[in-house]
Design an enzyme around this catalytic site. Structure first.
Site, mmCIF file in Angstrom:
data_model
loop_
_atom_site.group_PDB
_atom_site.id
_atom_site.type_symbol
_atom_site.label_atom_id
_atom_site.label_comp_id
_atom_site.label_asym_id
_atom_site.label_seq_id
_atom_site.Cartn_x
_atom_site.Cartn_y
_atom_site.Cartn_z
ATOM 1 N N LYS A 1 4.569 -8.606 -14.169
ATOM 2 C CA LYS A 1 4.965 -7.121 -13.566
ATOM 3 C C LYS A 1 4.786 -6.161 -14.695
ATOM 4 C CE LYS A 1 8.283 -9.034 -10.231
ATOM 5 N NZ LYS A 1 9.774 -9.115 -9.779
ATOM 6 N N ALA B 1 11.349 -7.226 -14.801
ATOM 7 C CA ALA B 1 12.337 -8.532 -14.461
ATOM 8 C C ALA B 1 12.035 -9.299 -13.026
ATOM 9 C CB ALA B 1 13.726 -8.027 -14.463
ATOM 10 N N ASP B 2 12.282 -10.483 -13.049
ATOM 11 C CA ASP B 2 12.110 -11.358 -12.106
ATOM 12 C C ASP B 2 13.215 -12.134 -11.855
ATOM 13 O OD1 ASP B 2 10.064 -12.092 -9.628
ATOM 14 O OD2 ASP B 2 10.629 -14.036 -10.548
ATOM 15 N N THR B 3 13.762 -12.539 -10.365
ATOM 16 C CA THR B 3 14.997 -13.273 -10.423
ATOM 17 C C THR B 3 14.464 -14.326 -9.303
ATOM 18 O OG1 THR B 3 16.465 -11.455 -11.082
ATOM 19 C CG2 THR B 3 17.421 -13.378 -9.671
ATOM 20 N N GLY C 1 14.259 -13.388 -15.467
ATOM 21 C CA GLY C 1 13.326 -13.127 -16.533
ATOM 22 C C GLY C 1 13.159 -11.697 -16.989
#
Length: 213
Positions: free
Chosen positions: A61, A90-92, A127
């Site tokens: 991203k 960010a990634d969840t 992250g």
């Protein structure tokens, strides 16, 4: 060791999530914030662990946002935007017994995810990728929080899914909303479950001369 660049004067949040926008704003960093929503292929490799998944996707991203940023700055003649920005992405994901649960496809899928989680402990991973636009230098970290869900009925899962709140959230619940009523307890960072661990983000921004306090 990251270099401490001079002259960083803009943040770029690579996210369409209103929750992440609010969390970044809450740090009151006194820097202008641009928001980009890059189109990223979020498919993952089966061999990736949940931790690897959020690290890889947050990095993807950030990189996609950089390319989008460069394209916009060239078109608008604002070269400084591409040179002095720090990009945050960010990634969840939610992980149950090693299975990664992303965002549900629809209400039915959301209810099914919730029934998998009810009465059990699961892990939430986020992250964060921080990228300096001028030189492409990137730093990626991740955080884990353990969440225990209450036991609940399929009817309650369907009713919650019907509110629409779970549809854009990993694991099909939002702990900052009605989803909090389904949670028994958490171990670790609350904001990590919301989607952006602020303490970790603040630590990651300090090498760039950006301080929350």
């Amino acid at each position: 060791m990251l270099q401490n660049p001079i002259g960083i004067s803009r943040l770029v949040l690579a996210s369409s999530s209103p929750r992440r926008r609010e969390l970044v704003a809450s740090l009151d960093l006194s820097l202008p914030v641009s928001v980009l929503s890059p189109d990223v292929d979020e498919s993952v490799l089966p061999a990736w662990t949940p931790d690897e998944t959020v690290r890889q996707l947050s990095a993807a991203k950030a990189q996609a946002a950089l390319e989008l940023l460069k394209g916009r700055s060239g078109a608008e003649g604002d070269e400084l935007l591409a040179l002095d920005a720090v990009i945050i992405a960010a990634d969840t994901v939610v992980a149950l017994d090693g299975e990664v649960l992303g965002k549900p496809l629809d209400e039915k899928d959301a209810a099914a995810m919730l029934m998998k989680l009810q009465g059990k402990r699961h892990e939430v991973y986020t992250g964060i990728a921080v990228l300096q636009s001028g030189n492409g230098q990137m730093h990626v970290e991740s955080k884990k929080t353990i969440v225990t869900m209450k036991p609940f009925t399929e009817e309650k899962a369907r009713k919650y899914a019907a509110t629409g709140e779970p549809l854009d959230k990993a694991g099909a619940y939002g702990i900052q909303g009605l989803g909090a009523t389904l949670v028994e307890e958490i171990e670790g960072c609350y904001f990590n479950v919301v989607g952006l661990p602020l303490s970790l983000l603040a630590d990651m921004l300090e090498p760039y001369g950006i301080q929350a306090i």
